[in-house]
Design an enzyme around this catalytic site. Structure first.
Site, short mmCIF file in Angstrom:
data_model
loop_
_atom_site.label_atom_id
_atom_site.label_comp_id
_atom_site.label_asym_id
_atom_site.label_seq_id
_atom_site.Cartn_x
_atom_site.Cartn_y
_atom_site.Cartn_z
N CYS A 150 0.81 -1.21 0.00
CA CYS A 150 0.00 0.00 0.00
C CYS A 150 0.85 1.27 0.00
O CYS A 150 1.81 1.38 0.76
CB CYS A 150 -0.85 -0.05 1.27
SG CYS A 150 -1.81 1.40 1.53
N ARG A 180 -12.70 0.87 -6.08
CA ARG A 180 -12.27 0.74 -4.68
C ARG A 180 -11.58 2.02 -4.22
O ARG A 180 -11.61 2.39 -3.05
CB ARG A 180 -11.32 -0.45 -4.56
CG ARG A 180 -11.02 -0.87 -3.14
CD ARG A 180 -10.16 -2.13 -3.09
NE ARG A 180 -10.19 -2.74 -1.77
CZ ARG A 180 -9.36 -2.40 -0.78
NH1 ARG A 180 -8.44 -1.50 -0.97
NH2 ARG A 180 -9.46 -2.98 0.40
P1 IMP Z 1 -1.08 -7.08 3.71
O1 IMP Z 1 -1.63 -8.25 4.45
O2 IMP Z 1 -0.20 -6.21 4.57
O3 IMP Z 1 -0.38 -7.48 2.46
O4 IMP Z 1 -2.31 -6.13 3.33
C1 IMP Z 1 -3.42 -6.58 2.61
C2 IMP Z 1 -4.49 -5.51 2.60
O5 IMP Z 1 -4.02 -4.32 1.96
C3 IMP Z 1 -5.75 -5.85 1.82
O6 IMP Z 1 -6.63 -6.69 2.51
C4 IMP Z 1 -6.35 -4.47 1.53
O7 IMP Z 1 -7.13 -3.96 2.57
C5 IMP Z 1 -5.13 -3.60 1.42
N1 IMP Z 1 -4.82 -3.29 0.01
C6 IMP Z 1 -4.89 -4.10 -1.06
N2 IMP Z 1 -4.46 -3.48 -2.17
C7 IMP Z 1 -4.12 -2.24 -1.79
C8 IMP Z 1 -3.61 -1.11 -2.49
O8 IMP Z 1 -3.32 -1.15 -3.69
N3 IMP Z 1 -3.41 0.01 -1.76
C9 IMP Z 1 -3.70 0.08 -0.43
N4 IMP Z 1 -4.14 -0.96 0.27
C10 IMP Z 1 -4.36 -2.12 -0.40
#
Ligand code: IMP
Length: 500
Positions: free
Chosen positions: A315, A413
């Site tokens: 993100c 989104r």
């Molecule tokens: P991770 O577990 O830290 O990899 O985060 C996953 C979460 O990041 C997802 O469930 C989303 O809520 C969020 N997310 C997914 N794609 C994006 C993006 O492109 N930008 C910001 N947040 C994202």
């Protein structure tokens, strides 16, 4: 939930904490790790056997991963960068995976020829050979065609009626899964159609499926009341939400997630209210990070709330937009704001180690949503890419340029509608993660870490961890001390890797 001193004090100074700022304080414990109960809820009516939910991302959750995660006790959220029909197909594949009870078995008419039936089987790609045969006039069951009937049929222009077995053992519409299993074993039959008083068919059990459930570790599976694996699906707002929900509900989706980057908004709240008026289904809403937002979503009828604005590993929201909130404070504030309302909180994003799961729950979450920790498993979508002697898989943000260019779902989104590359404002990156092997093994590792954390805190259940979990704020020196130091690691531990 008990107040957490460091978090309350920090809030007074407008200071917000995330995972690495804090450590859980150990407490008196009496339990062995395998006595710890990690059952919880994703939403008001959707329980979980383990507090793990997979992210609604196109490099994380499609039906293969959702099946394995539900078998491990969690739930997968099928992403929405698929058109509604395809997304519903993924839901259907999860729901039919165990096939404890086939609710609408594919029947054939008694006057159809074996040739017609074989062609139909091929065209539709059915992998099974047992077909109840019905009378086309009153639709009552008159016989059954099995694999043997097809195999020993020498003249394919014969009709089903001429080839079928007429001695069909049936069960009543009330017949349970266990009764069906007993009957099939006693009578040595492979299928058991269920019929009503008029002889009409209302379902069917198949021995191989029932056996698979009985012999599998179904006690650990997350299944619905009809022994089907549970699955969730992501939807957008307004028309997208209604269009998707209509077909997702027809495929028996268990819960849907209104999947947006900023849920404290008019379009989300209006969509939520409209959906709740029209459907009797749990609706989880996200994402938010402020207590007032949690209250607004609760008032609008949310059955579960997803917290996380900017913590995700892919993100860039916080650097691109300048907005967001460190995740532990966000979870705590939202959980406290709706404490008495029985609305589970799912902590979404930023989880890098199993210990972060324990911290998220101790801060007030009921479950966690994982992206990067599940991306790269054998069951995640995509091909493996060999690079520098290792195997990798794609992992990208749903707000990354690639995802936004490819899909309307990704653009909406992040409240964008342009299809021009120049005009898009990405909020995520695209990259690779190392292949991690089977999802079941990773989940065991993550829940193992959680159980261990609960052991240190002295919490026997998720509710107790939320209640008893308390934090210390740690310094940079504390952070250094917390990780291996003064050693060149020569053997990788399965559940720890040096920060990339
Ligand atoms: P991770 O577990 O830290 O990899 O985060 C996953 C979460 O990041 C997802 O469930 C989303 O809520 C969020 N997310 C997914 N794609 C994006 C993006 O492109 N930008 C910001 N947040 C994202």
């Amino acid at each position: 939930m008990k107040s957490k001193l460091v978090l309350d004090e920090a809030a007074m100074d407008r200071l917000a904490y995330t995972f690495d700022d804090l450590l859980l304080r150990p407490g008196y414990a009496e339990l062995l790790l395998n006595q710890v109960n990690i059952e919880t809820f994703f939403s008001r009516n959707i329980p979980l056997k383990i507090p793990i939910v997979s992210a609604a991302m196109d490099t994380v959750t499609e039906y293969e991963l959702a099946i394995e995660l539900a078998k491990a006790g969690g739930i997968g959220v099928i992403h929405r960068n698929l058109d509604p029909e395809t997304q519903a197909l993924h839901v259907a594949r999860v729901k039919h995976h165990l096939n404890g009870l086939i609710e609408k078995p594919i029947c054939v008419y008694k006057n159809q020829t074996i040739e017609q039936i074989k062609n139909m089987r091929e065209q539709k790609g059915y992998g099974f050979h047992s077909f109840p045969v019905i009378n086309p006039v009153n639709r009552s069951l008159v016989g059954i065609l099995t694999g043997n009937d097809f195999e020993f049929c020498s003249n394919i222009s014969q009709t089903a009626e001429e080839v079928m077995s007429t001695k069909v053992l049936t069960g009543s519409t009330e017949c349970t899964f266990a009764e069906a299993y007993q009957k099939m074993r006693e009578e040595k039959i492979k299928v058991l159609p269920l019929i009503d008083n008029e002889g009409k068919i209302h379902g069917m059990y198949v021995l191989s499926d029932v056996k698979r459930i009985i012999e599998g570790n179904i006690g650990a599976y997350n299944v619905d009341s009809k022994n089907r694996l549970r699955v969730a699906a992501a939807i957008g707002v307004r028309e997208d939400a209604f269009e998707r929900l209509e077909i997702l509900v027809a495929e028996n989706v268990d819960v849907v997630v209104i999947d947006t980057a900023h849920a404290d908004s008019r379009s989300v709240i209006e969509t939520l209210k409209d959906l709740k008026k029209n459907y009797d289904l749990d609706i989880v809403v996200g994402n938010i990070s402020m207590p007032e937002s949690a209250k607004r979503l609760a008032d609008a009828g949310a059955d579960g709330i997803k917290v996380g604005q900017g913590p995700g590993s892919i993100c860039t929201t916080r650097v691109v937009s300048g907005a967001g909130r460190p995740q532990i404070s966000a979870i705590y504030d939202c959980a406290k704001a709706i404490e008495l309302l029985n609305i589970p909180i799912c902590a979404d994003g930023g989880i890098r180690y199993s210990g972060d799961i324990t911290k998220a729950i101790a801060a007030g979450a009921h479950s966690v949503m994982l992206g990067s920790l599940l991306a790269g498993t054998e069951e995640s979508p995509g091909e493996t890419v060999p690079l520098q002697g290792k195997k990798w898989k794609d992992y990208r943000g749903m707000g990354s340029l690639g995802a936004m260019l490819e899909s309307k779902g990704s653009r909406s989104r992040y409240l964008q509608d342009s299809t021009e590359k120049k005009k898009l404002v990405p909020e995520g990156v695209e990259g690779l993660v190392l292949c991690k092997g089977k999802l079941a093994d990773k989940v065991l590792e993550y829940t193992g870490g959680l159980r261990s954390g609960m052991g240190y805190v002295g919490a026997a259940s998720i509710e107790e961890l939320r209640e008893k979990g308390d934090f210390d704020r740690i310094t940079d020196a504390g952070k250094l001390e917390s990780k291996p130091h003064g050693i060149l690691i020569t053997k990788e531990a399965p559940n720890y890797r040096e920060e990339d």
